[in-house]
Design a protein around this motif. Structure first.
Motif, PDB file in Angstrom:
ATOM      1  N   ASP A   1       0.786  -1.167   0.051  1.00 18.45           N
ATOM      2  CA  ASP A   1       0.050   0.154  -0.123  1.00 18.45           C
ATOM      3  C   ASP A   1       0.771   1.220  -0.107  1.00 18.45           C
ATOM      4  OD1 ASP A   1      -2.521  -1.401   0.129  1.00 18.45           O
ATOM      5  OD2 ASP A   1      -2.315  -1.461   2.181  1.00 18.45           O
ATOM      6  N   GLU A   2       1.946   1.171   0.665  1.00 19.62           N
ATOM      7  CA  GLU A   2       2.760   2.265   0.753  1.00 19.62           C
ATOM      8  C   GLU A   2       3.715   2.600  -0.624  1.00 19.62           C
ATOM      9  OE1 GLU A   2       3.826   4.790   3.347  1.00 19.62           O
ATOM     10  OE2 GLU A   2       1.897   4.020   3.980  1.00 19.62           O
ATOM     11  N   PHE A   3       3.771   1.346  -1.254  1.00 20.82           N
ATOM     12  CA  PHE A   3       4.549   1.507  -2.701  1.00 20.82           C
ATOM     13  C   PHE A   3       3.443   2.096  -3.287  1.00 20.82           C
ATOM     14  CE2 PHE A   3       5.671  -0.106  -6.869  1.00 20.82           C
ATOM     15  CZ  PHE A   3       6.969  -0.113  -6.697  1.00 20.82           C
ATOM     16  N   LEU A   4       2.177   1.630  -3.505  1.00 19.11           N
ATOM     17  CA  LEU A   4       1.125   2.226  -4.328  1.00 19.11           C
ATOM     18  C   LEU A   4       1.007   3.621  -4.105  1.00 19.11           C
ATOM     19  CD1 LEU A   4      -1.109   1.903  -6.423  1.00 19.11           C
ATOM     20  CD2 LEU A   4      -2.672   1.354  -4.523  1.00 19.11           C
ATOM     21  N   SER A   5       1.161   4.035  -2.682  1.00 22.23           N
ATOM     22  CA  SER A   5       1.019   5.733  -2.476  1.00 22.23           C
ATOM     23  C   SER A   5       2.159   6.393  -3.196  1.00 22.23           C
ATOM     24  CB  SER A   5       1.313   5.963  -0.937  1.00 22.23           C
ATOM     25  OG  SER A   5      -0.020   5.577  -0.289  1.00 22.23           O
ATOM     26  N   PHE A   6       3.320   5.797  -3.157  1.00 20.56           N
ATOM     27  CA  PHE A   6       4.426   6.327  -4.128  1.00 20.56           C
ATOM     28  C   PHE A   6       4.176   6.629  -5.487  1.00 20.56           C
ATOM     29  CE2 PHE A   6       7.954   5.303  -6.814  1.00 20.56           C
ATOM     30  CZ  PHE A   6       8.856   6.311  -6.612  1.00 20.56           C
ATOM     31  N   LEU A   7       3.557   5.568  -6.126  1.00 16.38           N
ATOM     32  CA  LEU A   7       2.885   5.407  -7.409  1.00 16.38           C
ATOM     33  C   LEU A   7       1.986   6.699  -7.660  1.00 16.38           C
ATOM     34  CD1 LEU A   7       3.034   2.009  -8.753  1.00 16.38           C
ATOM     35  CD2 LEU A   7       4.823   3.570  -9.258  1.00 16.38           C
ATOM     36  N   LYS A   8       1.069   6.668  -6.789  1.00 15.33           N
ATOM     37  CA  LYS A   8      -0.024   7.587  -6.968  1.00 15.33           C
ATOM     38  C   LYS A   8       0.546   8.921  -6.877  1.00 15.33           C
ATOM     39  CE  LYS A   8      -3.858   4.660  -5.203  1.00 15.33           C
ATOM     40  NZ  LYS A   8      -4.863   4.675  -3.958  1.00 15.33           N
ATOM     41  N   ASP A   9       1.281   9.162  -5.879  1.00 15.51           N
ATOM     42  CA  ASP A   9       1.723  10.688  -5.765  1.00 15.51           C
ATOM     43  C   ASP A   9       2.691  11.003  -6.742  1.00 15.51           C
ATOM     44  OD1 ASP A   9       0.340  10.699  -3.442  1.00 15.51           O
ATOM     45  OD2 ASP A   9       2.160  10.235  -2.255  1.00 15.51           O
ATOM     46  N   ASN A  10       3.420  10.241  -7.493  1.00 12.26           N
ATOM     47  CA  ASN A  10       4.487  10.433  -8.384  1.00 12.26           C
ATOM     48  C   ASN A  10       4.062  10.049  -9.835  1.00 12.26           C
ATOM     49  OD1 ASN A  10       6.290  11.799  -6.261  1.00 12.26           O
ATOM     50  ND2 ASN A  10       6.314   9.571  -5.657  1.00 12.26           N
ATOM     51  N   ARG A  11       3.233   9.675 -10.169  1.00 10.51           N
ATOM     52  CA  ARG A  11       2.818   9.165 -11.648  1.00 10.51           C
ATOM     53  C   ARG A  11       2.496  10.393 -12.512  1.00 10.51           C
ATOM     54  NH1 ARG A  11      -2.715   6.769 -13.433  1.00 10.51           N
ATOM     55  NH2 ARG A  11      -1.753   7.479 -15.254  1.00 10.51           N
TER      56      ARG A  11
END
Length: 586
Positions: free
Chosen positions: A531-541
């Motif tokens: 979930d934290e990895f996904l947050s990284f993708l969401k914020d920086n895609r």
């Protein structure tokens, strides 16, 4: 009926009468076609009728599309189809028809995409770059690798601007100018504002076009839009006022001539056109039904009668300005301290160093750091401008001595027995600030990789099939690499490892780039917080596009990989322009 009822209902009565006559002629041709009349004759008759109409009236896009689709449907021989499409395109261009929305891929699949070059040699600057600009050159987005990006493609806003800049920057032989980069950044910011205004207030959209400060850009975008909505009177008038203000008199008069051959009952505009022709004409026009104040093929004969005496005054050159300038210059009566010069050289970026080296050989004598913008490997050794091409057998000491790499590194493995080519170069480098780095099948220590990326400005890093390990001969943790890549947009990594802290570490890192292509060839190590990895993708895609491929080592925790697949799948399903693959490496 070829012309939609909604369009017909808004036409002037006189124009509608001409349209009805055109529709009737086309209908009769189709009726006759059913009685053993050859297809070729039908094509010829359709063309003659539409061209005859187009010599007297501004012709809507539906008729050009009708004519062209008839050729695609019924023509067998490639050269004949190409020749026919060229003929149509040349005339349609004058009638503001750009062929942006019709099924151009159909023509491409028939092998005739290049017919659109008939629109002219000039580069048409429209905001829908991949639809219109690529069609101009006969290319489509999927054929992007064949397109050569130039500076012109970076000086106006369009939907492929970022990709064009990356391509231009990575293929350049020297550093792009600061002026060009500033212009690119301004256009990148302006593009979404123009797109957002397209469906709203037409005046707001037009004012945003003016912010580009490019007359051709305004012309091309307005004419493209008018071609798809000839009834937009507000845009016609905004455009005419713009052309007059910018003193684009030839285009102004041509535009008036088109307007008056569409809005046939607008007598007020016709009178306005006549006055503009008197003041700013004459120009040669190809219309058959010329007004009494227009000129056609006998242009040169009638020009002398039309022209009035030129009464414009020419400003005299004031020599006092020159004298005053030189009298204000004073000689420099002080010298730099030597320590200041050394400080300047030591702390200057590569742009400043270039200017210092170009201004005086003293600076290079004091700091001998040759600048290389583009380093690549190939089967030949060449030097062009700041672009250095080496063979895998080249000796680095013969080419590098305290060298400053500033733009592009593109090293392919041309010799499978020499995978330390990049490593052998690094000891001869002064500094590396390359933004585009591509390494294939190279062996690097993590310290060597850090030397290449620690400046933090890398936007495109592709490490393909490489071995990158630390001093303990272990793979590098993902978060330890990405912390040096706050601006990356394209990222390909080889074998890396994850830790229990990877997800949290990535989510906390400061990131300024917008990722749109993220590929990891093999992932080893421990499960992490998905979930934290996904947050990284969401914020920086990148909001326009995201492609990810993550391949795990076959021995990685299978339960975690399944969970990670589900998390990524849910995210992919809920987002457009998002393509994510998670699997085990075979």
């Amino acid at each position: 009926m070829i012309l939609p009822d909604k369009f017909r209902d808004q036409c002037s009565p006189t124009y509608l009468k001409a349209i009805d006559e055109l529709e009737l002629k086309l209908y009769n041709i189709n009726i006759h076609a059913k009685f053993n009349i050859s297809i070729k004759n039908v094509q010829t008759e359709i063309g003659q009728v539409i061209l005859s109409f187009a010599k007297n009236y501004l012709t809507p896009k539906q008729y050009w599309e009708y004519w062209m689709k008839y050729f695609v449907k019924n023509t067998i021989f490639c050269e004949e189809l190409k020749e026919s499409c060229l003929k149509i395109a040349k005339v349609a261009y004058f009638h503001l028809y750009y062929n942006k929305e019709m099924n151009a891929v159909e023509y491409w699949n028939h092998g005739h995409g290049d017919f659109l070059q008939a629109y002219g040699e000039k580069c048409v600057k429209v905001i829908d770059f991949q639809n219109k600009h690529y069609l101009e050159r006969g290319f489509f987005k999927e054929d992007y690798e064949n397109y050569v990006v130039t500076e012109k493609d970076l000086r106006y806003p369009h939907d492929f601007l970022k990709e064009c800049f990356h391509e231009f920057e990575s293929e350049a032989s020297c550093l792009p100018s600061k002026k060009l980069i500033k212009r690119y950044n301004e256009m990148l910011e302006l593009y979404p504002r123009i797109k957002a205004a397209e469906s709203g207030d037409i005046e707001k959209w037009f004012k945003l076009l003016l912010e580009v400060d490019d007359i051709d850009f305004v012309k091309d975008n307005v004419e493209c839009r008018l071609g798809h909505d000839l009834l937009d009177i507000q845009l016609w008038k905004l455009y005419l006022a713009f052309l007059k203000e910018k003193k684009q008199y030839k285009t102004l008069l041509e535009t008036y001539s088109k307007y008056c051959r569409f809005f046939l009952d607008d007598k007020e505009m016709l009178e306005e056109y006549k006055q503009e022709m008197i003041e700013n004409g004459p120009i040669k026009l190809e219309w058959k039904n010329l007004f009494d104040f227009e000129m056609g093929n006998n242009f040169e004969d009638e020009k002398e009668k039309f022209l009035t005496v030129d009464t414009k005054l020419k400003l005299a050159f004031d020599k006092k300005i020159v004298g005053g300038f030189y009298n204000s210059i004073y000689a420099q009566i002080f010298s730099f301290r030597q320590t200041f010069i050394f400080y300047l050289l030591k702390n200057a970026n590569h742009r400043i160093l270039r200017k210092l080296f170009a201004s005086c050989k003293y600076f290079f004598a004091k700091m001998q750091t040759p600048i290389c913008y583009h380093l690549e490997s190939s089967s030949l050794e060449t030097i062009r401008n700041e672009r250095l091409t080496l063979q895998s057998s080249s000796k680095p000491e013969n080419f590098f001595k305290n060298t400053f790499l500033t733009g592009v590194i593109d090293i392919e493995n041309l010799n499978p027995h020499k995978n330390n080519f990049m490593s052998s170069i690094i000891p001869f480098l002064y500094r590396c600030e390359a933004k585009h780095i591509s390494l294939e099948k190279q062996t690097l220590t993590f310290n060597a990789l850090k030397f290449l990326i620690q400046h933090g400005n890398v936007v495109d890093l592709r490490i393909d099939g490489c071995e990158i390990k630390d001093e303990n001969d272990e793979y590098i943790a993902l978060e330890d690499i990405i912390k040096y890549l706050p601006n990356v947009e394209i990222l390909t990594l080889p074998n890396i490892k994850t830790t229990a802290n990877t997800g949290h570490a990535l989510a906390k890192q400061k990131f300024y780039g917008k990722l749109y292509d993220f590929f990891i060839q093999t992932i080893y190590g421990e499960p992490f917080d998905a979930d934290e990895f996904l947050s990284f993708l969401k914020d920086n895609r990148d909001p326009e596009m995201l492609t990810c491929e993550f391949f795990f080592d076959p021995d990685f925790n299978a339960d975690f990989v399944e969970k990670f697949q589900n998390v990524m799948k849910d995210f992919e399903d809920s987002n457009e322009n998002c393509d994510i693959l998670v699997d085990f490496n075979s």
